[in-house]
Design a protein around this motif. Structure first.
Motif, PDB file in Angstrom:
ATOM      1  N   SER A  63       0.851  -1.200   0.000  1.00  0.00           N
ATOM      2  CA  SER A  63       0.000   0.000   0.000  1.00  0.00           C
ATOM      3  C   SER A  63       0.881   1.242   0.000  1.00  0.00           C
ATOM      4  O   SER A  63       2.092   1.159   0.262  1.00  0.00           O
ATOM      5  CB  SER A  63      -0.897   0.022   1.245  1.00  0.00           C
ATOM      6  OG  SER A  63      -0.100   0.205   2.413  1.00  0.00           O
ATOM      7  N   GLY A  64       0.238   2.387  -0.220  1.00  0.00           N
ATOM      8  CA  GLY A  64       0.967   3.650  -0.112  1.00  0.00           C
ATOM      9  C   GLY A  64       1.406   3.901   1.314  1.00  0.00           C
ATOM     10  O   GLY A  64       2.473   4.476   1.565  1.00  0.00           O
ATOM     11  N   THR A  65       0.570   3.497   2.271  1.00  0.00           N
ATOM     12  CA  THR A  65       0.924   3.659   3.684  1.00  0.00           C
ATOM     13  C   THR A  65       2.186   2.859   4.000  1.00  0.00           C
ATOM     14  O   THR A  65       3.105   3.356   4.670  1.00  0.00           O
ATOM     15  CB  THR A  65      -0.237   3.188   4.585  1.00  0.00           C
ATOM     16  OG1 THR A  65      -1.451   3.771   4.114  1.00  0.00           O
ATOM     17  CG2 THR A  65      -0.020   3.578   6.031  1.00  0.00           C
ATOM     18  N   THR A  89      -3.240  16.444   4.805  1.00  0.00           N
ATOM     19  CA  THR A  89      -2.957  15.209   4.069  1.00  0.00           C
ATOM     20  C   THR A  89      -3.920  14.150   4.581  1.00  0.00           C
ATOM     21  O   THR A  89      -4.644  14.362   5.562  1.00  0.00           O
ATOM     22  CB  THR A  89      -1.495  14.762   4.264  1.00  0.00           C
ATOM     23  OG1 THR A  89      -1.283  13.540   3.514  1.00  0.00           O
ATOM     24  CG2 THR A  89      -1.151  14.477   5.736  1.00  0.00           C
ATOM     25  N   ASP A 161       5.521  12.131  -0.316  1.00  0.00           N
ATOM     26  CA  ASP A 161       4.258  11.397  -0.382  1.00  0.00           C
ATOM     27  C   ASP A 161       3.606  11.754  -1.714  1.00  0.00           C
ATOM     28  O   ASP A 161       2.906  12.753  -1.853  1.00  0.00           O
ATOM     29  CB  ASP A 161       3.353  11.796   0.794  1.00  0.00           C
ATOM     30  CG  ASP A 161       2.033  11.034   0.782  1.00  0.00           C
ATOM     31  OD1 ASP A 161       1.678  10.480  -0.280  1.00  0.00           O
ATOM     32  OD2 ASP A 161       1.339  11.005   1.820  1.00  0.00           O
ATOM     33  N   ALA A 163       1.419   9.924  -3.236  1.00  0.00           N
ATOM     34  CA  ALA A 163       0.250   9.030  -3.376  1.00  0.00           C
ATOM     35  C   ALA A 163      -0.682   9.526  -4.475  1.00  0.00           C
ATOM     36  O   ALA A 163      -1.301   8.726  -5.189  1.00  0.00           O
ATOM     37  CB  ALA A 163      -0.499   8.954  -2.042  1.00  0.00           C
ATOM     38  N   HIS A 164      -0.774  10.862  -4.637  1.00  0.00           N
ATOM     39  CA  HIS A 164      -1.705  11.443  -5.625  1.00  0.00           C
ATOM     40  C   HIS A 164      -1.049  11.676  -6.975  1.00  0.00           C
ATOM     41  O   HIS A 164      -1.737  12.138  -7.886  1.00  0.00           O
ATOM     42  CB  HIS A 164      -2.193  12.813  -5.136  1.00  0.00           C
ATOM     43  CG  HIS A 164      -3.008  12.799  -3.890  1.00  0.00           C
ATOM     44  ND1 HIS A 164      -3.524  13.945  -3.334  1.00  0.00           N
ATOM     45  CD2 HIS A 164      -3.414  11.786  -3.093  1.00  0.00           C
ATOM     46  CE1 HIS A 164      -4.204  13.657  -2.241  1.00  0.00           C
ATOM     47  NE2 HIS A 164      -4.134  12.341  -2.053  1.00  0.00           N
ATOM     48  N   SER A 187       1.056   5.626  -4.085  1.00  0.00           N
ATOM     49  CA  SER A 187      -0.029   4.699  -3.744  1.00  0.00           C
ATOM     50  C   SER A 187      -0.637   4.212  -5.044  1.00  0.00           C
ATOM     51  O   SER A 187      -0.852   5.010  -5.968  1.00  0.00           O
ATOM     52  CB  SER A 187      -1.108   5.409  -2.922  1.00  0.00           C
ATOM     53  OG  SER A 187      -2.310   4.639  -2.934  1.00  0.00           O
ATOM     54  N   LYS A 192      -6.552   5.769  -7.174  1.00  0.00           N
ATOM     55  CA  LYS A 192      -5.381   6.583  -7.504  1.00  0.00           C
ATOM     56  C   LYS A 192      -5.184   6.663  -9.029  1.00  0.00           C
ATOM     57  O   LYS A 192      -5.784   5.907  -9.785  1.00  0.00           O
ATOM     58  CB  LYS A 192      -4.143   6.005  -6.827  1.00  0.00           C
ATOM     59  CG  LYS A 192      -4.207   6.118  -5.297  1.00  0.00           C
ATOM     60  CD  LYS A 192      -4.420   7.540  -4.841  1.00  0.00           C
ATOM     61  CE  LYS A 192      -4.262   7.756  -3.347  1.00  0.00           C
ATOM     62  NZ  LYS A 192      -5.039   6.881  -2.493  1.00  0.00           N
ATOM     63  N   TYR A 326      -8.713  17.120   2.961  1.00  0.00           N
ATOM     64  CA  TYR A 326      -8.988  16.195   4.072  1.00  0.00           C
ATOM     65  C   TYR A 326      -9.286  17.045   5.300  1.00  0.00           C
ATOM     66  O   TYR A 326      -8.758  18.153   5.421  1.00  0.00           O
ATOM     67  CB  TYR A 326      -7.772  15.311   4.363  1.00  0.00           C
ATOM     68  CG  TYR A 326      -7.329  14.515   3.163  1.00  0.00           C
ATOM     69  CD1 TYR A 326      -7.899  13.265   2.890  1.00  0.00           C
ATOM     70  CD2 TYR A 326      -6.373  15.014   2.291  1.00  0.00           C
ATOM     71  CE1 TYR A 326      -7.491  12.529   1.784  1.00  0.00           C
ATOM     72  CE2 TYR A 326      -5.985  14.278   1.179  1.00  0.00           C
ATOM     73  CZ  TYR A 326      -6.549  13.050   0.924  1.00  0.00           C
ATOM     74  OH  TYR A 326      -6.157  12.333  -0.185  1.00  0.00           O
TER      75      TYR A 326
HETATM   76  C1  LIG Z   1      -1.888  11.721   0.567  1.00  0.00           C
HETATM   77  C2  LIG Z   1      -1.966  10.236   0.805  1.00  0.00           C
HETATM   78  N1  LIG Z   1      -0.926   9.612   1.377  1.00  0.00           N
HETATM   79  C3  LIG Z   1      -0.939   8.297   1.616  1.00  0.00           C
HETATM   80  C4  LIG Z   1      -2.018   7.514   1.268  1.00  0.00           C
HETATM   81  C5  LIG Z   1      -1.997   6.054   1.594  1.00  0.00           C
HETATM   82  O1  LIG Z   1      -2.083   5.242   0.465  1.00  0.00           O
HETATM   83  P1  LIG Z   1      -2.773   3.790   0.584  1.00  0.00           P
HETATM   84  O2  LIG Z   1      -4.246   4.012   0.687  1.00  0.00           O
HETATM   85  O3  LIG Z   1      -2.365   3.126  -0.703  1.00  0.00           O
HETATM   86  O4  LIG Z   1      -2.210   3.135   1.778  1.00  0.00           O
HETATM   87  C6  LIG Z   1      -3.128   8.102   0.664  1.00  0.00           C
HETATM   88  C7  LIG Z   1      -4.297   7.290   0.309  1.00  0.00           C
HETATM   89  O5  LIG Z   1      -5.347   7.760  -0.009  1.00  0.00           O
HETATM   90  C8  LIG Z   1      -3.110   9.500   0.432  1.00  0.00           C
HETATM   91  O6  LIG Z   1      -4.142  10.122  -0.130  1.00  0.00           O
END
Ligand SMILES: Cc1ncc(COP(=O)(O)O)c(C=O)c1O
Length: 385
Positions: A63-65, A89, A161, A163-164, A187, A192, A326
């Motif tokens: 995952s992105g996390t 974020t 980060d 992710a976007h 991510s 995405k 967010y």
């Molecule tokens: C800014 C941002 N960082 C990190 C993440 C985490 O990615 P993931 O959902 O793939 O774990 C997201 C997910 O929406 C995100 O929007």
């Protein structure tokens, strides 16, 4: 032909995946192949993404996390250290920092872009700062090159980060992820720019860092699956997590990458249609994502003070998929110990509204959304439809 799943009207959802068609066959083939964990298919996906970005390596993760968590560990974040990060974020960024044992140091954003800038980063650096995490909000690249020498001298790593931001470009027109001096985390989650269904990717700075990340994602075991098949033991060299990407996700990602130009073009066209349609709105301000260089992840506006929640409820009531991306993190209970006043973030957090935005929409879907927005803001001129 795109093969978006049948479902509700496009603008009724804030975001949704966009399928090109061959994903179904690719997923079936991966299911039948019977190797669902890390497999040659995952390595094929890693190589395809690396080739697209023009970088030596990509390390695929779950995952992105997980990408952020492992990249921060590789950057040395841990107990006693601080990571500079915007409050604006998704909470995933914060959880990744806390998972290392480090603490977040929240900083302000520029409300026009919702992104951090070098002056705010510089002011937040301390003796225990180990990393800076710029969040490429909406897909917009962030240029911290003015801080490069100072960060390097203080052994502070930039872990972006992104992710976007898959497919977006930096001010120098290189792709996000192609900068050799920082760690980039993508991510590949469901909505995405490039989706694997679920997944993430890290662009390492060096071969040694790539090896560390590969070990961290696989329970600290450096041996590959083929190597393990020919030995009676394996070595657990260091701490690690089960954070590998599944071959099922990689199968989807490989198809999505082949057709990425289509999805990217649809996102840009849709964002520009919103920008044009919003021009008559005097009190609604579109977040500037630098559209010429960006593959937009979302389309976000600031609404006039105090009206966001009512507009949100009215548009949702009209069946339109608006959202809020967010709510700030520094006011969340989980992150309260690191709270500091951030008036700009707090104000924009009360004003932001994400309009329905995904590649299954076309410019023809925009006028009804903006007509409903105008209807909810009676002082605005009605949008031409
Ligand atoms: C800014 C941002 N960082 C990190 C993440 C985490 O990615 P993931 O959902 O793939 O774990 C997201 C997910 O929406 C995100 O929007």
């Amino acid at each position: 032909m795109p093969n978006t799943p049948p479902g509700p009207a496009p603008a009724s959802q804030n975001a949704r995946p966009f399928l090109h068609g061959p994903e179904t066959a690719a997923l079936t083939a991966a299911l039948e192949a019977g190797q669902y964990g890390h497999s040659p298919l995952v390595e094929q996906f890693e190589q395809a993404v690396a080739a697209y970005l023009g970088v030596p390596q990509m390390v695929a993760v779950a995952s992105g996390t997980a990408a952020l968590h492992l990249a921060l560990l590789a950057a040395g974040a841990g107990p006693g250290s601080e990571v500079v990060v915007p409050s604006q974020t998704y909470c995933a960024t914060l959880h990744a920092i806390l998972a290392t044992g480090a603490h977040p140091r929240f900083i302000e954003i520029n409300p026009r872009t919702l992104c951090i800038e070098d002056t705010a980063v510089r002011a937040a650096l301390t003796d225990v700062t180990r990393a800076v995490v710029p969040v490429l909000y909406g897909g917009r690249a962030i240029d911290l090159s003015a801080l490069h020498d100072e960060l390097h001298a203080r052994q502070i790593t930039v872990v972006q980060d992104a992710a976007h931001a898959f497919g977006s470009r930096n001010p120098d027109h290189t792709l996000v992820g192609a900068q050799p001096d920082l760690l980039t985390c993508f991510s590949f989650g469901p909505i995405k720019n490039l989706t694997c269904g679920q997944g993430g990717g890290i662009i390492p700075r060096t071969p040694a860092e790539a090896a560390t990340l590969r070990s961290l994602r696989a329970l600290g075991i450096p041996q590959s699956q083929p190597e393990r098949a020919t030995a009676t033991t394996y070595t657990v060299e260091q701490f690690g997590l089960r954070a590998t990407m599944s071959a099922l996700n990689a199968a989807i990602g490989l198809v999505q990458l082949q057709h990425f130009a289509t999805a990217a073009a649809r996102r840009k066209t849709l964002w520009r249609a919103y920008a044009t349609g919003l021009q008559p709105f005097a009190r609604v301000h579109l977040v500037d994502i630098d559209i010429d260089r960006t593959v937009p992840f979302n389309c976000v506006v600031h609404l006039p003070g105090g009206e966001r929640d009512r507009v949100f409820a009215q548009m949702r009531g009209a069946g339109l998929g608006v959202g809020v991306h967010y709510p700030p993190n520094h006011t969340q209970p989980a992150f309260r110990p690191w709270h500091r006043p951030l008036p700009v973030t707090e104000r924009s957090g009360r004003q932001l509204l994400s309009l329905p935005f995904h590649p299954g929409m076309t410019p023809a879907d925009v006028p009804p959304v903006l007509a409903a927005l105008a209807h909810s803001l009676p002082t605005e001129p009605p949008c031409a439809s």
